[in-house]
Design an enzyme around this catalytic site. Structure first.
Site, PDB file in Angstrom:
ATOM      1  N   ASP A  74       0.844  -1.199   0.000  1.00  0.00           N
ATOM      2  CA  ASP A  74       0.000   0.000   0.000  1.00  0.00           C
ATOM      3  C   ASP A  74       0.874   1.241   0.000  1.00  0.00           C
ATOM      4  O   ASP A  74       1.463   1.589   1.026  1.00  0.00           O
ATOM      5  CB  ASP A  74      -0.918  -0.015   1.224  1.00  0.00           C
ATOM      6  CG  ASP A  74      -1.772   1.237   1.338  1.00  0.00           C
ATOM      7  OD1 ASP A  74      -1.797   2.040   0.381  1.00  0.00           O
ATOM      8  OD2 ASP A  74      -2.420   1.421   2.390  1.00  0.00           O
ATOM      9  N   GLU A 153      31.163  11.136   2.517  1.00  0.00           N
ATOM     10  CA  GLU A 153      31.762  10.949   3.841  1.00  0.00           C
ATOM     11  C   GLU A 153      30.707  11.308   4.880  1.00  0.00           C
ATOM     12  O   GLU A 153      30.472  12.479   5.162  1.00  0.00           O
ATOM     13  CB  GLU A 153      32.995  11.854   4.005  1.00  0.00           C
ATOM     14  CG  GLU A 153      34.080  11.618   2.948  1.00  0.00           C
ATOM     15  CD  GLU A 153      35.177  12.668   3.004  1.00  0.00           C
ATOM     16  OE1 GLU A 153      35.086  13.589   3.855  1.00  0.00           O
ATOM     17  OE2 GLU A 153      36.116  12.586   2.198  1.00  0.00           O
ATOM     18  N   GLU A 155      29.150  11.727   8.446  1.00  0.00           N
ATOM     19  CA  GLU A 155      29.484  11.922   9.853  1.00  0.00           C
ATOM     20  C   GLU A 155      28.248  11.685  10.707  1.00  0.00           C
ATOM     21  O   GLU A 155      27.112  11.855  10.247  1.00  0.00           O
ATOM     22  CB  GLU A 155      30.014  13.341  10.076  1.00  0.00           C
ATOM     23  CG  GLU A 155      31.290  13.647   9.291  1.00  0.00           C
ATOM     24  CD  GLU A 155      31.671  15.118   9.312  1.00  0.00           C
ATOM     25  OE1 GLU A 155      32.811  15.426   8.917  1.00  0.00           O
ATOM     26  OE2 GLU A 155      30.831  15.953   9.706  1.00  0.00           O
ATOM     27  N   GLU A 206      35.632  12.303  14.806  1.00  0.00           N
ATOM     28  CA  GLU A 206      35.523  13.594  14.117  1.00  0.00           C
ATOM     29  C   GLU A 206      35.745  14.745  15.099  1.00  0.00           C
ATOM     30  O   GLU A 206      36.099  14.542  16.254  1.00  0.00           O
ATOM     31  CB  GLU A 206      34.165  13.722  13.412  1.00  0.00           C
ATOM     32  CG  GLU A 206      34.226  13.579  11.897  1.00  0.00           C
ATOM     33  CD  GLU A 206      35.094  14.643  11.244  1.00  0.00           C
ATOM     34  OE1 GLU A 206      35.218  15.748  11.793  1.00  0.00           O
ATOM     35  OE2 GLU A 206      35.657  14.370  10.165  1.00  0.00           O
ATOM     36  N   GLU A 213      33.234   9.265  12.058  1.00  0.00           N
ATOM     37  CA  GLU A 213      33.138   9.131  10.608  1.00  0.00           C
ATOM     38  C   GLU A 213      33.767   7.812  10.188  1.00  0.00           C
ATOM     39  O   GLU A 213      34.859   7.457  10.646  1.00  0.00           O
ATOM     40  CB  GLU A 213      33.851  10.293   9.910  1.00  0.00           C
ATOM     41  CG  GLU A 213      33.785  10.242   8.389  1.00  0.00           C
ATOM     42  CD  GLU A 213      34.461  11.443   7.739  1.00  0.00           C
ATOM     43  OE1 GLU A 213      35.222  11.241   6.775  1.00  0.00           O
ATOM     44  OE2 GLU A 213      34.244  12.578   8.210  1.00  0.00           O
ATOM     45  N   HIS A 262      30.331  15.348   3.088  1.00  0.00           N
ATOM     46  CA  HIS A 262      31.156  15.816   1.974  1.00  0.00           C
ATOM     47  C   HIS A 262      31.125  14.753   0.883  1.00  0.00           C
ATOM     48  O   HIS A 262      31.352  13.564   1.152  1.00  0.00           O
ATOM     49  CB  HIS A 262      32.594  16.054   2.446  1.00  0.00           C
ATOM     50  CG  HIS A 262      32.703  17.047   3.554  1.00  0.00           C
ATOM     51  ND1 HIS A 262      33.831  17.156   4.339  1.00  0.00           N
ATOM     52  CD2 HIS A 262      31.832  17.976   4.010  1.00  0.00           C
ATOM     53  CE1 HIS A 262      33.642  18.111   5.239  1.00  0.00           C
ATOM     54  NE2 HIS A 262      32.439  18.614   5.061  1.00  0.00           N
ATOM     55  N   ARG A 333      39.028  25.056   2.502  1.00  0.00           N
ATOM     56  CA  ARG A 333      37.866  24.260   2.879  1.00  0.00           C
ATOM     57  C   ARG A 333      36.680  25.116   3.318  1.00  0.00           C
ATOM     58  O   ARG A 333      35.655  24.574   3.763  1.00  0.00           O
ATOM     59  CB  ARG A 333      38.244  23.260   3.977  1.00  0.00           C
ATOM     60  CG  ARG A 333      39.231  22.208   3.479  1.00  0.00           C
ATOM     61  CD  ARG A 333      39.750  21.316   4.590  1.00  0.00           C
ATOM     62  NE  ARG A 333      40.792  20.427   4.092  1.00  0.00           N
ATOM     63  CZ  ARG A 333      40.601  19.176   3.711  1.00  0.00           C
ATOM     64  NH1 ARG A 333      39.397  18.666   3.761  1.00  0.00           N
ATOM     65  NH2 ARG A 333      41.601  18.435   3.272  1.00  0.00           N
ATOM     66  N   GLU A 353      34.838  17.855  -4.726  1.00  0.00           N
ATOM     67  CA  GLU A 353      34.229  17.535  -3.440  1.00  0.00           C
ATOM     68  C   GLU A 353      33.218  18.616  -3.099  1.00  0.00           C
ATOM     69  O   GLU A 353      33.587  19.784  -2.924  1.00  0.00           O
ATOM     70  CB  GLU A 353      35.295  17.452  -2.340  1.00  0.00           C
ATOM     71  CG  GLU A 353      34.734  17.211  -0.949  1.00  0.00           C
ATOM     72  CD  GLU A 353      35.766  17.411   0.149  1.00  0.00           C
ATOM     73  OE1 GLU A 353      35.467  17.062   1.304  1.00  0.00           O
ATOM     74  OE2 GLU A 353      36.864  17.927  -0.143  1.00  0.00           O
ATOM     75  N   ARG A 355      30.846  20.127  -0.380  1.00  0.00           N
ATOM     76  CA  ARG A 355      30.952  20.039   1.071  1.00  0.00           C
ATOM     77  C   ARG A 355      29.671  20.434   1.816  1.00  0.00           C
ATOM     78  O   ARG A 355      29.643  20.441   3.040  1.00  0.00           O
ATOM     79  CB  ARG A 355      32.116  20.922   1.543  1.00  0.00           C
ATOM     80  CG  ARG A 355      33.459  20.457   0.983  1.00  0.00           C
ATOM     81  CD  ARG A 355      34.593  21.421   1.335  1.00  0.00           C
ATOM     82  NE  ARG A 355      34.767  21.604   2.766  1.00  0.00           N
ATOM     83  CZ  ARG A 355      35.387  20.750   3.573  1.00  0.00           C
ATOM     84  NH1 ARG A 355      35.897  19.627   3.089  1.00  0.00           N
ATOM     85  NH2 ARG A 355      35.509  20.998   4.860  1.00  0.00           N
TER      86      ARG A 355
END
Length: 464
Positions: A74, A153, A155, A206, A213, A262, A333, A353, A355
């Protein structure tokens, strides 16, 4: 280091690390593995529109019927699926996703398979997140690419229970001390993930207290979306065996970093990385640059999907390592997109990457949307701006405006309205899913917006 409250460890099957080599491909493979591992029940897994895992079990004796015609359910009870008058759905198991659940008993054990959701007419259901990702992959293949590789990645936090965010330790990034109460839990989780066919590359504490992580090896987008769903459940199951509560809530602790996802992305054509160009100063091909430009141009309108909860925007705030400014860099970063530095002989590892996603997203929708954004960049020839190697958090608002650097939405309410008007999000999700997603998220934002919080009472009640 605190021991498990129950004293138990995950009951991992023998030869767990050999599971990857024994990947099933056909219904016959599945039935052979069911017999070899003494599997009594097989759970059929799929997700709702928000990425919440759904499941029902079938007796292993029913597998022939499941593979031949699927299993009905359903759909009106599944968030974002059809209303009751159009509720009949069929779950069609994908044999290649069969895996034994390592935390279940060895005798008369339990396995799982991911399912594609079909209509009674045997056509893919347009609201199935797995189908939405399949559709994006088809577009990629029609443009001449072989695969879209994704390496997220994820966390998460470990807390004493699900009622209050009480950390187990005060450890920090990469700490290896008695402060890290989660080392045994991470070990057992990594073993369970490998038993289910995922290669674990790293695991560590982390930056936040009791934050962790575990990184799994990249894979093609569909497998990785399945793996993300498996990862989240496995982390929670193993934490529970140790007496703890694991959460992927983006920002559970005020004043600490939140949990991100990330996400590393790359395209391959004819077995070669389509992002790499040895003659470019950044070692990025025109395809790679245009793909990244697509992420930057559409980041704001995609935000409601890769950061889909009210709480997500508590994480996306300057000062806590979460990127909010739309720019790219190689080392910096604080930018939304980072392109890891090229190492000679590692051409195949060229990637970008992103982030900003968080681990509480729906990975099927996120990967589909990111792929469409990149393909739009390639098709339309988006130009990649110069990289921003300065710390963007240290720039004034005037400096950012002068440099043309936009900012992600500050609230879910703002993000949802951008998504609702986005041609890209409409193309990626389809009208059916976008309409339901926007409806659900507007309700969530409105419900949150009218709440009177403890912060307001403490601040205003005594003085106003």
């Amino acid at each position: 280091m605190r021991a498990s409250r129950s004293g138990a460890r995950p009951d991992l099957p023998a030869g767990a690390n050999d599971t990857v080599a024994d990947t099933p491909r056909t219904p016959e493979d599945v039935k052979r593995l069911v017999a070899e591992h003494d599997i009594r029940f097989v759970r059929m897994w799929f997700t709702d529109i928000l990425g919440q895992l759904k499941s029902f079990s079938v007796n292993s004796t029913e597998l022939d019927d499941a593979f031949e015609g699927g299993m009905g359910f359903d759909g009106s009870s599944i968030t974002g699926f059809n209303a009751v008058e159009e509720s009949d759905m069929i779950a069609v198991p994908d044999a290649s996703t069969f895996a034994v659940l390592p935390w279940t008993p060895k005798e008369e054990g339990v396995a799982r398979m991911f399912c594609d959701v079909h209509t009674p007419e045997r056509t893919p259901y347009e609201g199935d997140p797995r189908y939405i990702l399949r559709r994006a992959i088809k577009r990629m293949q029609e443009m001449g690419f072989d695969s879209f590789n994704v390496g997220p990645e994820l966390e998460y936090f470990l807390f004493k229970d699900s009622r209050e965010p009480e950390p187990l330790d005060e450890g920090g990034y990469f700490d290896l001390t008695a402060l890290d109460a989660g080392s045994d839990v991470r070990r057992d989780t990594a073993l369970a993930l490998e038993a289910m066919g995922m290669k674990v590359e790293y695991s560590h504490h982390e930056g936040g207290p009791s934050q962790h992580e575990i990184d799994i090896r990249y894979a093609d987008a569909l497998k990785m979306a399945d793996d993300c769903m498996t990862y989240r459940l496995t982390v929670k199951e193993i934490a529970m065996q140790h007496g703890w509560h694991a959460t992927f809530m983006p920002k559970p602790l005020t004043g600490e970093n939140g949990s991100g996802m990330h996400t590393h992305l790359s395209l391959f054509r004819d077995g070669r990385n389509a992002f790499y160009d040895e003659n470019d100063r950044f070692f990025l091909s025109d395809i790679g640059k245009a793909f990244i430009a697509g992420q930057l141009r559409h980041a704001r309108e995609m935000s409601a999907v890769f950061a889909q909860w009210v709480n997500s925007y508590k994480r996306l705030a300057p000062g806590y390592e979460a990127p909010v400014y739309v720019a790219w860099s190689r080392r910096n970063r604080s930018a939304l997109v980072r392109v890891p530095l090229y190492h000679p002989g590692k051409e195949q590892a060229t990637r970008m990457e992103l982030r900003c996603p968080d681990p509480a997203c729906n990975p099927y929708l996120v990967f589909a949307l990111l792929l469409h954004a990149g393909l739009d960049g390639i098709e339309r020839g988006y130009e990649l701006p110069e990289p921003m190697e300065r710390n963007l958090y240290h720039l004034s608002p005037d400096d950012r405006r002068r440099l043309g650097i936009e900012q992600l939405p500050e609230t879910l309410g703002e993000a949802v309205e951008l998504a609702a008007e986005s041609e890209l999000v409409l193309r990626a999700l389809g009208e059916h899913t976008l309409d339901r997603f926007v409806e659900i998220k507007r309700e969530e934002w409105e419900d949150y917006r009218v709440q009177v919080t403890r912060w307001e009472l403490d601040r205003y009640l005594p003085v106003l």
